[in-house]
Enzyme design. Structure first.
Site, PDB file in Angstrom:
ATOM      1  N   ARG A 110       0.843  -1.200   0.000  1.00  0.00           N
ATOM      2  CA  ARG A 110       0.000   0.000   0.000  1.00  0.00           C
ATOM      3  C   ARG A 110       0.874   1.244   0.000  1.00  0.00           C
ATOM      4  NH1 ARG A 110      -3.940   0.197   4.680  1.00  0.00           N
ATOM      5  NH2 ARG A 110      -4.761   1.872   3.386  1.00  0.00           N
ATOM      6  N   ALA A 114       3.985   2.529   2.442  1.00  0.00           N
ATOM      7  CA  ALA A 114       5.308   2.819   1.880  1.00  0.00           C
ATOM      8  C   ALA A 114       5.764   4.224   2.269  1.00  0.00           C
ATOM      9  CB  ALA A 114       5.277   2.669   0.365  1.00  0.00           C
ATOM     10  N   ARG A 115       4.832   5.143   2.378  1.00  0.00           N
ATOM     11  CA  ARG A 115       5.177   6.521   2.736  1.00  0.00           C
ATOM     12  C   ARG A 115       5.638   6.638   4.181  1.00  0.00           C
ATOM     13  NH1 ARG A 115       1.251  10.096  -0.990  1.00  0.00           N
ATOM     14  NH2 ARG A 115       1.012   8.514  -2.616  1.00  0.00           N
ATOM     15  N   VAL A 136       3.550 -15.255   1.787  1.00  0.00           N
ATOM     16  CA  VAL A 136       4.517 -14.737   2.745  1.00  0.00           C
ATOM     17  C   VAL A 136       4.878 -13.308   2.358  1.00  0.00           C
ATOM     18  CG1 VAL A 136       6.910 -14.916   3.540  1.00  0.00           C
ATOM     19  CG2 VAL A 136       5.446 -16.904   3.589  1.00  0.00           C
ATOM     20  N   GLU A 138       7.431 -10.093   3.027  1.00  0.00           N
ATOM     21  CA  GLU A 138       8.804  -9.802   3.445  1.00  0.00           C
ATOM     22  C   GLU A 138       8.850  -8.332   3.839  1.00  0.00           C
ATOM     23  OE1 GLU A 138       9.786 -10.538  -0.397  1.00  0.00           O
ATOM     24  OE2 GLU A 138       9.862 -12.708  -0.240  1.00  0.00           O
TER      25      GLU A 138
END
EC number: 3.5.4.13
Length: 193
Positions: A110, A114-115, A136, A138
Site C-alpha cells: 500500500r 510505503a510513505r 509470505v 517480506e
C-alpha cells in the site's frame, strides 16, 4: 491483460480464483483485491554468525538459517507486532489464495504504508499460476520510527493477469516447489536450490 474488478468478482464466483475467507466487495477495487495481515511472524534472532554463505553446501546453509531465524511468533488479534527501523520480518497474509494454471497474481504494497517506510515485499511479489496457500510477506522498515503491525489490517493488494493459456508446470504440480501449500511464515528454503 489484468483482470478488472468485474472479472475478479466473476472469477471468485465461479471458483477459478479462490480467496479464503472470501473478501467483501468493498475490498475489490478497479484491478485489485485488498489482502490483510495474518498473525504469524518470523524475525532474525540476535546471533553471532558473521555471514551466511548462500553458495555453500546446502546442509551448512540450512544450519546457518536455523541458527538465525526465530520460531513462528503468534500475535493475537488486537495486539501489535513492532517492526523497528532497519529490521526485516516475515509474515503471512490472513487470506489463503488459490490460482488456476492460467492466471498469475501480483502483490503490491500500500502506498500509504510505503510513505511511512514499510516495504511489504522486498522482492518477491509474483504469485505463480497454480499457487495455493497463504502469501509470505517480506517486511522491511526503511523509515525512522518503529511501526505497529496488527493482524487483519489491510496490508496490500493482489491483482491478477490472465495468461494466453495454462502453464505446463503450475506451482502446485511441481515436485521441487519449496513453498507448496504454505500456511505459515516459512523461512527461506534457499538450501533446497
Amino acid at each position: 491483460m489484468r483482470l478488472t474488478d468485474i472479472e475478479i468478482e466473476q472469477a471468485l464466483d465461479n471458483g477459478s480464483i479462490v480467496i479464503e475467507p472470501r473478501p467483501s466487495n468493498d475490498a475489490i477495487s478497479g484491478v485489485s483485491v485488498d489482502v490483510r495481515l495474518g498473525g504469524q511472524f518470523r524475525v532474525f534472532k540476535d546471533h553471532t554468525a558473521p555471514f551466511i554463505d548462500l553458495s555453500g553446501p546446502s546442509t551448512e546453509v540450512q544450519a546457518a538459517l536455523d541458527r538465525v531465524m526465530s520460531e513462528i511468533i503468534e500475535i493475537p488479534d488486537g495486539e501489535a507486532f513492532f517492526l523497528h527501523p532497519g529490521e526485516l520480518a516475515l509474515a503471512v497474509t490472513y487470506e489463503s489464495v488459490t490460482l488456476p494454471a492460467d492466471i498469475v497474481g501480483w502483490l503490491d504494497g500500500r502506498s500509504s504504508l510505503a510513505r511511512l517506510g514499510l516495504m511489504v515485499h522486498v522482492t518477491a511479489h509474483r504469485i505463480d499460476p497454480g499457487w495455493q496457500g497463504k502469501i509470505v510477506l517480506e517486511f522491511y522498515n526503511s523509515g525512522k520510527l518503529p511501526l505497529a503491525l496488527r493482524p487483519r489490517m489491510t496490508i496490500g493488494a493482489l491483482n491478477f493477469e490472465r495468461l494466453s493459456g495454462p502453464v505446463a508446470r503450475p506451482y502446485n504440480k511441481r515436485k521441487n516447489a519449496k513453498y507448496k501449500d504454505q500456511q505459515d511464515a516459512v523461512a527461506s528454503r534457499i538450501s533446497q536450490d
